[in-house]
Design a protein around this motif. Structure first.
Motif, PDB file in Angstrom:
ATOM      1  N   ALA A  81      -8.622  -1.370  -1.445  1.00  0.00           N
ATOM      2  CA  ALA A  81      -8.491  -0.786  -0.008  1.00  0.00           C
ATOM      3  C   ALA A  81      -9.312  -1.897   0.834  1.00  0.00           C
ATOM      4  CB  ALA A  81      -9.188   0.439   0.072  1.00  0.00           C
ATOM      5  N   PHE A  82     -10.149  -2.527   0.346  1.00  0.00           N
ATOM      6  CA  PHE A  82     -10.947  -3.527   1.079  1.00  0.00           C
ATOM      7  C   PHE A  82     -10.294  -4.894   1.074  1.00  0.00           C
ATOM      8  CE2 PHE A  82     -14.197  -0.296   0.305  1.00  0.00           C
ATOM      9  CZ  PHE A  82     -14.766  -0.271   1.398  1.00  0.00           C
ATOM     10  N   GLU A  83      -9.556  -5.035  -0.139  1.00  0.00           N
ATOM     11  CA  GLU A  83      -9.049  -6.451  -0.224  1.00  0.00           C
ATOM     12  C   GLU A  83      -7.634  -6.585   0.172  1.00  0.00           C
ATOM     13  OE1 GLU A  83      -9.446  -7.305  -4.479  1.00  0.00           O
ATOM     14  OE2 GLU A  83     -11.818  -7.189  -4.268  1.00  0.00           O
ATOM     15  N   GLU A  84      -6.684  -5.659   0.068  1.00  0.00           N
ATOM     16  CA  GLU A  84      -5.211  -6.028   0.419  1.00  0.00           C
ATOM     17  C   GLU A  84      -5.016  -5.651   1.740  1.00  0.00           C
ATOM     18  OE1 GLU A  84      -3.352  -7.023  -1.651  1.00  0.00           O
ATOM     19  OE2 GLU A  84      -4.510  -6.759  -3.471  1.00  0.00           O
ATOM     20  N   PRO A  85      -4.116  -6.433   2.374  1.00  0.00           N
ATOM     21  CA  PRO A  85      -3.898  -6.498   3.920  1.00  0.00           C
ATOM     22  C   PRO A  85      -3.061  -5.272   4.523  1.00  0.00           C
ATOM     23  CG  PRO A  85      -2.144  -7.892   2.964  1.00  0.00           C
ATOM     24  CD  PRO A  85      -3.164  -7.362   1.802  1.00  0.00           C
ATOM     25  N   ASP A  86      -2.404  -4.618   3.571  1.00  0.00           N
ATOM     26  CA  ASP A  86      -1.679  -3.210   4.065  1.00  0.00           C
ATOM     27  C   ASP A  86      -1.681  -2.376   2.667  1.00  0.00           C
ATOM     28  OD1 ASP A  86       0.624  -4.112   2.351  1.00  0.00           O
ATOM     29  OD2 ASP A  86       0.905  -5.762   3.806  1.00  0.00           O
ATOM     30  N   LEU A  87      -0.815  -1.192   3.133  1.00  0.00           N
ATOM     31  CA  LEU A  87      -0.808  -0.128   2.082  1.00  0.00           C
ATOM     32  C   LEU A  87       0.137  -0.145   1.044  1.00  0.00           C
ATOM     33  CD1 LEU A  87      -0.823   3.223   4.409  1.00  0.00           C
ATOM     34  CD2 LEU A  87      -2.634   2.060   3.146  1.00  0.00           C
ATOM     35  N   VAL A  88       1.372  -1.253   1.500  1.00  0.00           N
ATOM     36  CA  VAL A  88       2.266  -1.578   0.089  1.00  0.00           C
ATOM     37  C   VAL A  88       1.473  -2.351  -0.938  1.00  0.00           C
ATOM     38  CG1 VAL A  88       4.424  -2.995  -0.160  1.00  0.00           C
ATOM     39  CG2 VAL A  88       4.173  -1.426   1.818  1.00  0.00           C
ATOM     40  N   ALA A  89       0.835  -3.115  -0.242  1.00  0.00           N
ATOM     41  CA  ALA A  89      -0.108  -4.070  -1.116  1.00  0.00           C
ATOM     42  C   ALA A  89      -0.940  -3.268  -1.957  1.00  0.00           C
ATOM     43  CB  ALA A  89      -0.569  -5.229  -0.443  1.00  0.00           C
ATOM     44  N   VAL A  90      -1.469  -2.357  -1.493  1.00  0.00           N
ATOM     45  CA  VAL A  90      -2.516  -1.196  -2.339  1.00  0.00           C
ATOM     46  C   VAL A  90      -1.766  -0.667  -3.260  1.00  0.00           C
ATOM     47  CG1 VAL A  90      -3.897   0.511  -2.231  1.00  0.00           C
ATOM     48  CG2 VAL A  90      -4.187  -1.218  -0.020  1.00  0.00           C
TER      49      VAL A  90
END
Length: 346
Positions: A174-183
């Motif tokens: 949640a802190f590292e990925e730029p968007d929800l898809v990447a999460v």
């Protein structure tokens, strides 16, 4: 104690033909289900004393038989009490371990996260277990407040372990990925590896989880939702309820390799004071005696005037009443209210 006293009085007050004193072994037998070994033996000794007094008064010839019967029952009751206490200690230790494991997954969430009010609800279907595969999290990240709620297939400690792997991965992603898809893709990778490393041969199918990811940017005004096969959240706005169904299906966690990794993020306009209610399927799959499902969206209409804690407490009470107290699935819910002027009554 009342039973022993009553039998003692009846034994002394009735003719010897009734032989009420021979019922006294019932007292230590009953005590073994609740009392300690010492207390059970003490009650048995009291029963023996009563028998001695009664038999001396009425019929000394039958004293030996009655004393032997009470002595045998008292000894058996004391052993039963010992076994019960051992099992209670073991159960207490197991509960402590289970609750520690559950606290890793469902750690307390602050009541304010990034300017949003947050409240949570968790109900275990089996009260003696207190564990399950439902999970939730709320984090204030550089990308805004990110929320997660989900449900792992299965129950018990294996499901708790999988839910722990997902939530721990979310707390990093949640802190590292730029968007929800990447999460979502990162959690899918983590969960796939976890399932391969800790596969349970008794499950007979691959473990997976449904989940909803939500992101509310720092400026507010909108909420981004990514639904991975989970029941849709509800948006409570000025007494109205909107079911936030996804515009397209996204794969549950660990199912991307099987059905494709096409994820869809929906953007929903929100206003200050709106409530976003996320929940697991244990809520909507609660049944009444007629077999009908709990109508969550109909119930939620008009509930947005309640404070968040009162809203979840009311949901809990309503589910218990609706099911007649027979909740058969774990239940988790997370509700947030956007900053700004609250609705009247809150």
């Amino acid at each position: 104690m009342l039973l022993a006293a009553l039998l003692a009085v009846l034994a002394l007050a009735t003719p010897k033909d009734f032989a009420v004193s021979r019922l006294l072994p019932a007292a230590p037998a009953l005590a073994s289900s609740m009392w300690s070994v010492g207390a059970t033996i003490a009650l048995g000794a009291f029963a023996l004393m009563v028998v001695v007094i009664v038999e001396i008064v009425y019929d000394p010839s039958s004293t030996e038989f009655t004393l032997a019967a009470i002595g045998a029952v008292t000894a058996a009751s004391a052993y039963a009490s010992h076994v019960r206490q051992q099992r209670e200690r073991t159960l207490s230790q197991v509960r402590s371990v289970a609750m520690a494991a559950q606290s890793v997954v469902l750690r307390p969430i602050p009541r304010r996260v990034g300017g949003l009010e947050v409240e949570t609800l968790y109900l275990a279907a089996a009260e003696e277990a207190r564990v399950g595969g439902d999970f939730f999290e709320a984090l204030d990240t550089p990308h805004g407040v990110r929320l997660l709620i989900g449900d792992v297939r299965g129950k018990g400690l294996p499901a708790v372990g999988a839910a722990g792997a997902i939530t721990n991965a979310f707390r990093e992603a949640a802190f590292e990925e730029p968007d929800l898809v990447a999460v979502a893709r990162r959690l899918d990778t983590v969960m796939t590896r976890y399932s391969q490393a800790y596969a349970d041969p008794t499950e007979g199918a691959e473990r997976f989880a449904t989940a909803v990811f939500a992101q509310i940017p720092p400026g507010g005004g909108r909420a981004e939702l990514l639904n991975c096969g989970h029941p849709p959240p509800l948006l409570l706005h000025r007494g109205q309820v909107r079911v936030l169904d996804p515009s397209a299906a996204s794969p549950p966690i660990t199912m991307a390799a099987l059905i494709g990794d096409s994820y869809t993020v929906d953007t929903v306009p929100v206003a200050p004071g709106d409530r976003l209610l996320l929940y697991t399927d244990g809520v909507t799959e609660t049944r009444d005696r007629a077999g009908d499902f709990f109508p969550l969206d109909a119930w939620a209409a008009g509930q947005d005037a309640l404070p968040l804690r009162a809203l979840l407490d009311a949901l809990h009470q309503q589910l218990v009443r609706f099911s007649g107290g027979a909740l058969d699935d774990d239940i988790a819910a997370l509700v947030v209210r956007l900053g700004g002027s609250p609705p009247s009554g809150d």
